[in-house]
Design a protein around this motif. Sequence first.
Motif, mmCIF file in Angstrom:
data_model
loop_
_atom_site.group_PDB
_atom_site.id
_atom_site.type_symbol
_atom_site.label_atom_id
_atom_site.label_comp_id
_atom_site.label_asym_id
_atom_site.label_seq_id
_atom_site.Cartn_x
_atom_site.Cartn_y
_atom_site.Cartn_z
ATOM 1 N N UNK A 65 -8.826 26.488 12.782
ATOM 2 C CA UNK A 65 -10.003 27.200 12.132
ATOM 3 C C UNK A 65 -9.508 28.155 11.159
ATOM 4 N N UNK A 66 -10.099 28.188 10.078
ATOM 5 C CA UNK A 66 -10.032 29.197 9.258
ATOM 6 C C UNK A 66 -11.451 29.882 9.025
ATOM 7 N N UNK A 118 -3.747 23.689 2.728
ATOM 8 C CA UNK A 118 -2.538 23.513 2.373
ATOM 9 C C UNK A 118 -1.432 23.205 3.351
ATOM 10 N N UNK A 119 -1.857 23.876 4.590
ATOM 11 C CA UNK A 119 -0.999 23.788 5.660
ATOM 12 C C UNK A 119 -0.944 22.351 6.314
ATOM 13 N N UNK A 120 -1.862 21.728 5.898
ATOM 14 C CA UNK A 120 -1.885 20.124 6.649
ATOM 15 C C UNK A 120 -1.610 19.284 5.612
ATOM 16 N N UNK A 121 -1.003 19.628 4.580
ATOM 17 C CA UNK A 121 -0.579 18.408 3.581
ATOM 18 C C UNK A 121 0.713 18.045 3.914
ATOM 19 N N UNK A 122 0.742 16.807 3.433
ATOM 20 C CA UNK A 122 2.303 16.194 3.873
ATOM 21 C C UNK A 122 2.639 15.595 2.604
ATOM 22 N N UNK A 123 3.916 15.628 2.075
ATOM 23 C CA UNK A 123 4.266 15.014 0.956
ATOM 24 C C UNK A 123 4.649 13.498 1.096
#
Length: 125
Positions: A65-66, A118-123
Amino acid sequence: MAAWIIEKFRAWSDCNCELDQKFGNDELLTNIMIYWVTNTIGSSAHRYFENTHSLPPLGQIDVPTGVALFPSDVLLPPKEWAEKNLNISRWTQMPRGGHFAAMEEPELLAEDIRAFYRQFRTKNK
């Protein structure tokens, strides 16, 4: 109805009761007309009534949660309460703004939402 909505914009915004500092007349009139034309002012206000009179216990929520706290918002939850009930992965004390953050401070809100995800992004490779 228009007077009630305008009063909420004045009271719940970070504008020192000077609406033209944050909102244009067209923005305010559009907001009023959406409620008028769709006849939804009652259902939108009902949520505030229910939240102040009968909030059920939350229980633990494990989804990341943010929280973005805008200083002139209506109710600001204490961080201790939020951390006890939510999986807080981002807590931002905004420098300005109020209840209508998306209209008042769209850049601040958008950047905080981007930073949260951003913390949930994967390349992709």
